[in-house]
Structures are given as structure tokens and as C-alpha cells.
Design a protein around this motif. Structure first.
Motif, PDB file in Angstrom:
ATOM      1  N   TYR A  47      13.649 -10.152  -3.822  1.00 32.60           N
ATOM      2  CA  TYR A  47      14.060 -11.395  -3.183  1.00 32.60           C
ATOM      3  C   TYR A  47      15.534 -11.342  -2.790  1.00 32.60           C
ATOM      4  O   TYR A  47      16.332 -10.595  -3.357  1.00 32.60           O
ATOM      5  N   ARG A  48      15.892 -12.145  -1.779  1.00 38.21           N
ATOM      6  CA  ARG A  48      17.286 -12.299  -1.356  1.00 38.21           C
ATOM      7  C   ARG A  48      17.857 -13.557  -2.014  1.00 38.21           C
ATOM      8  O   ARG A  48      17.121 -14.515  -2.271  1.00 38.21           O
ATOM      9  N   ASP A  49      19.163 -13.564  -2.246  1.00 32.46           N
ATOM     10  CA  ASP A  49      19.739 -14.732  -2.925  1.00 32.46           C
ATOM     11  C   ASP A  49      20.308 -15.781  -1.975  1.00 32.46           C
ATOM     12  O   ASP A  49      20.661 -16.887  -2.395  1.00 32.46           O
ATOM     13  N   SER A  96      20.694  -6.566   1.874  1.00 33.63           N
ATOM     14  CA  SER A  96      20.331  -5.918   3.132  1.00 33.63           C
ATOM     15  C   SER A  96      20.471  -4.402   3.027  1.00 33.63           C
ATOM     16  O   SER A  96      19.745  -3.658   3.690  1.00 33.63           O
ATOM     17  N   ALA A  97      21.389  -3.939   2.173  1.00 28.84           N
ATOM     18  CA  ALA A  97      21.613  -2.502   2.018  1.00 28.84           C
ATOM     19  C   ALA A  97      20.597  -1.838   1.088  1.00 28.84           C
ATOM     20  O   ALA A  97      20.246  -0.670   1.265  1.00 28.84           O
ATOM     21  N   THR A  98      20.103  -2.594   0.084  1.00 36.12           N
ATOM     22  CA  THR A  98      19.220  -1.979  -0.929  1.00 36.12           C
ATOM     23  C   THR A  98      17.733  -2.204  -0.687  1.00 36.12           C
ATOM     24  O   THR A  98      16.903  -1.527  -1.299  1.00 36.12           O
ATOM     25  N   ILE A 103      12.217  -0.449  -1.838  1.00 34.68           N
ATOM     26  CA  ILE A 103      10.803  -0.391  -1.455  1.00 34.68           C
ATOM     27  C   ILE A 103      10.331   1.062  -1.506  1.00 34.68           C
ATOM     28  O   ILE A 103       9.282   1.380  -2.061  1.00 34.68           O
ATOM     29  N   ALA A 104      11.119   1.954  -0.922  1.00 36.18           N
ATOM     30  CA  ALA A 104      10.724   3.355  -0.799  1.00 36.18           C
ATOM     31  C   ALA A 104      10.581   4.045  -2.153  1.00 36.18           C
ATOM     32  O   ALA A 104       9.667   4.858  -2.346  1.00 36.18           O
ATOM     33  N   ASN A 105      11.458   3.716  -3.107  1.00 40.48           N
ATOM     34  CA  ASN A 105      11.403   4.416  -4.398  1.00 40.48           C
ATOM     35  C   ASN A 105      10.512   3.735  -5.431  1.00 40.48           C
ATOM     36  O   ASN A 105      10.413   4.191  -6.572  1.00 40.48           O
ATOM     37  N   THR A 115      13.633  -9.997   7.064  1.00 36.86           N
ATOM     38  CA  THR A 115      13.796  -8.623   7.542  1.00 36.86           C
ATOM     39  C   THR A 115      13.041  -8.427   8.854  1.00 36.86           C
ATOM     40  O   THR A 115      11.838  -8.680   8.939  1.00 36.86           O
ATOM     41  N   THR A 116      13.776  -7.962   9.871  1.00 32.50           N
ATOM     42  CA  THR A 116      13.172  -7.745  11.181  1.00 32.50           C
ATOM     43  C   THR A 116      12.295  -6.498  11.172  1.00 32.50           C
ATOM     44  O   THR A 116      12.698  -5.439  10.706  1.00 32.50           O
TER      45      THR A 116
END
Length: 307
Positions: A47-49, A96-98, A103-105, A115-116
Motif C-alpha cells: 500500500y501507499r501512504d 514509487s521506487a520500491t 512485487i518482483a521479488n 500505478t500507471t
């Protein structure tokens, strides 16, 4: 002889849909995220804060928002699909950076925010059905009576440096011969302040961001957002791991069911057209025609032209 009887017994049992010891009832072996959730009994939501109203912290520092509710619907669908009596929903903050690395790891299973979904990100992750369509528009004071792009001709406008939005208004200025004075601002707050204080007639930016700035201003009713967009719709989606077809199928089915039902429209109204916590601001952002079309026929396309 006994072997033949056993085979006939098995055939009868399977034909009647009965289960026998040692015979798997699963139609397919679980892989990827579904296997992970089945094995651990937990799913993790990123989640984003501060991505209002998609995913942000309320007054109790609890993640809430439009995208959060959609992610919880997907989690419920996963629990039902796996026939789990209990499933823990873990929450993990992302930025936005992490967000893509996590997700990938495998740290998070769903990324819930703004997220676009675009071709570049499709190389690193995948997305379920689009939950919001943003577009470049402009905000101005109501008393200026500006609404269409051509209404800006000869005016002074501002946009934030380094964004696609300032590039778009520069291109429109050249192509349409609008005679604009285009001012760069260091950030969104400075750009909005320039409209607020009269140094610029309009601020060009993503419509949902403009709505948030207006709602949080001292006099929200003094502003209006243009009805005509400067860009094609840009899709936001819940991000999933790449090459995880089983999990994506469950997420796609869950979001499609939600969006096509009356609950989908009600969820939009709740977060974009009504007061939201913790400050009870109202974005007053009616559903666009493109968004109405998306809810009726959900798509996960990253192509703006698809909407």
C-alpha cells in the motif's frame, strides 16, 4: 481380475464425481502466487501512504482507499478460490521506487495504489483490469470561465517541471498556435499556488491530482477542472507479478465481477464524489465517459487508445 475390478470401480467413482483416497480433486496444480498463498495461508498487499484517494493512511494510520478496497476484494476471491478457512492479509508499505522491486521479488503479492499500466512497466510486472483512468486537464478559477483547451488561448499557464504534462501543453501550444505563456513550477504545490494567487490562469496536470489539490485548498468551490482533456486516458491498475497466469486469472475475474456490478459504481462514488477520511475532503470528480465504458467492459490494456 482384481485389477480389472479396481479399474472399473475407479471409472465409476470418477464418473459420479466421487473422491477417492489419493486422487487429487484439483483441476490443475497450483503455481506462483496461488501456491505461495496456499502454502503460507497469507497474502501480502503493498500500500501507499499518501496516494489519495487510492491508497493512503487515515487518522488511525490505517491504509484505506479506493484501490485498497479493490485489493481486499481480490484477496477474498483468492481465499474462496483456494477454499481456505482462514487467510491472513498482510500489509506492507511501498513507495514509487520500491513498488516494482517488491512485487518482483515476492515481498508483496498485490500493489494497491495509483500505478500507471504502460508498456515499460509491462516488461517488469503485469496488471489486472484498469480501476481508474486519469488524463491531463487543467484547473482554473471559476470566475475566469475556462473549460476547453482553446479557452486558454493567449493565457498564462503553469505546469510542473519534468512532467509529461508540461510537455503536452508545450506541444499543444505549438500545434494549435495558442500563444500561451507557459511557466514551469518546481512542484505541484507551487503550481497550484500560482493559480491561487493569480500569477497563472491555469495549472495543467493529471486530473485526479488536480482534484485532490482543489479539495484540500482553502476555497474548493472557487475552482473548476476542465471538461476537455489534453491527453488520452492513462490507465491505473493493481500490479501483479509477471508470468503468473493462475493468479492473474483470479484477480481479473474478481475485478471484472466488481466493476460490472452496481458495487463498482458505488465504490467510485464513495471515494471520488463524497467526503473521505480523515479530513472529509471531497474530490468532486465525476466519472468520465471513458471510465464508465471501462466499468461496463473491463480491460487490462496498457494502451491509452483502447479506452
Amino acid at each position: 481380475m482384481q485389477f480389472g475390478i479396481a479399474r472399473r470401480g475407479l471409472a465409476v467413482a470418477l464418473g459420479l464425481g466421487l473422491s477417492l483416497p489419493g486422487i487429487s480433486a484439483r483441476a490443475e496444480d497450483l503455481t506462483g502466487t496461488l501456491k505461495k498463498v496456499k502454502d503460507t495461508g497469507a497474502i501480502t498487499i503493498g500500500y501507499r501512504d499518501s496516494s489519495v484517494p487510492f491508497s493512503y493512511l487515515d487518522g488511525d494510520q490505517k491504509p484505506v482507499g479506493y484501490a485498497m478496497e479493490i485489493c481486499l476484494k481480490i484477496a477474498d476471491a483468492v481465499k474462496t478460490h483456494l477454499k481456505l478457512d482462514k487467510m491472513e492479509v498482510k500489509l506492507n508499505p511501498v513507495t514509487s521506487a520500491t513498488r516494482i522491486p517488491l512485487i518482483a521479488n515476492g515481498t508483496i503479492d498485490l500493489e494497491c495504489g495509483s500505478t500507471t499500466n504502460n508498456p515499460d512497466r509491462q516488461k517488469q510486472a503485469t496488471f489486472t483490469n484498469t480501476h481508474f483512468l486519469t488524463a491531463t486537464r487543467y484547473v482554473s478559477k471559476k470566475d475566469k470561465k475556462l473549460d476547453k483547451i482553446d479557452d486558454l488561448k493567449g493565457r498564462t499557464v503553469v505546469s510542473t517541471s519534468g512532467t509529461t504534462n508540461i510537455k503536452q501543453i508545450n506541444e499543444a501550444n505549438t500545434e494549435r498556435k495558442m500563444g500561451l505563456t507557459i511557466l514551469p513550477a518546481k512542484d505541484h504545490a507551487e503550481a497550484f499556488l500560482m493559480v491561487e494567487t493569480g500569477r497563472a490562469d491555469a495549472f495543467v496536470m493529471d486530473d485526479v491530482l488536480l482534484a485532490s489539490l482543489v479539495a484540500g485548498s482553502k476555497t474548493p468551490d472557487a475552482y473548476t477542472i476542465s471538461s476537455e482533456p489534453l491527453s488520452k486516458p492513462e490507465p491505473y491498475g493493481i500490479m501483479l507479478r509477471k508470468d503468473d497466469a493462475q493468479f492473474k486469472a483470479v484477480a481479473d475475474a474478481a475485478t471484472k465481477k466488481l466493476y460490472e456490478s452496481p458495487e463498482g459504481k458505488a465504490l467510485y462514488t464513495k471515494w471520488f464524489e463524497q467526503p473521505i477520511p480523515p479530513r472529509n475532503i471531497n474530490l468532486k470528480l465525476p466519472m468520465s465517459e471513458a471510465m464508465q465504458k471501462q466499468l461496463k467492459s473491463p480491460s487490462d490494456s496498457p494502451d491509452p487508445a483502447a479506452y
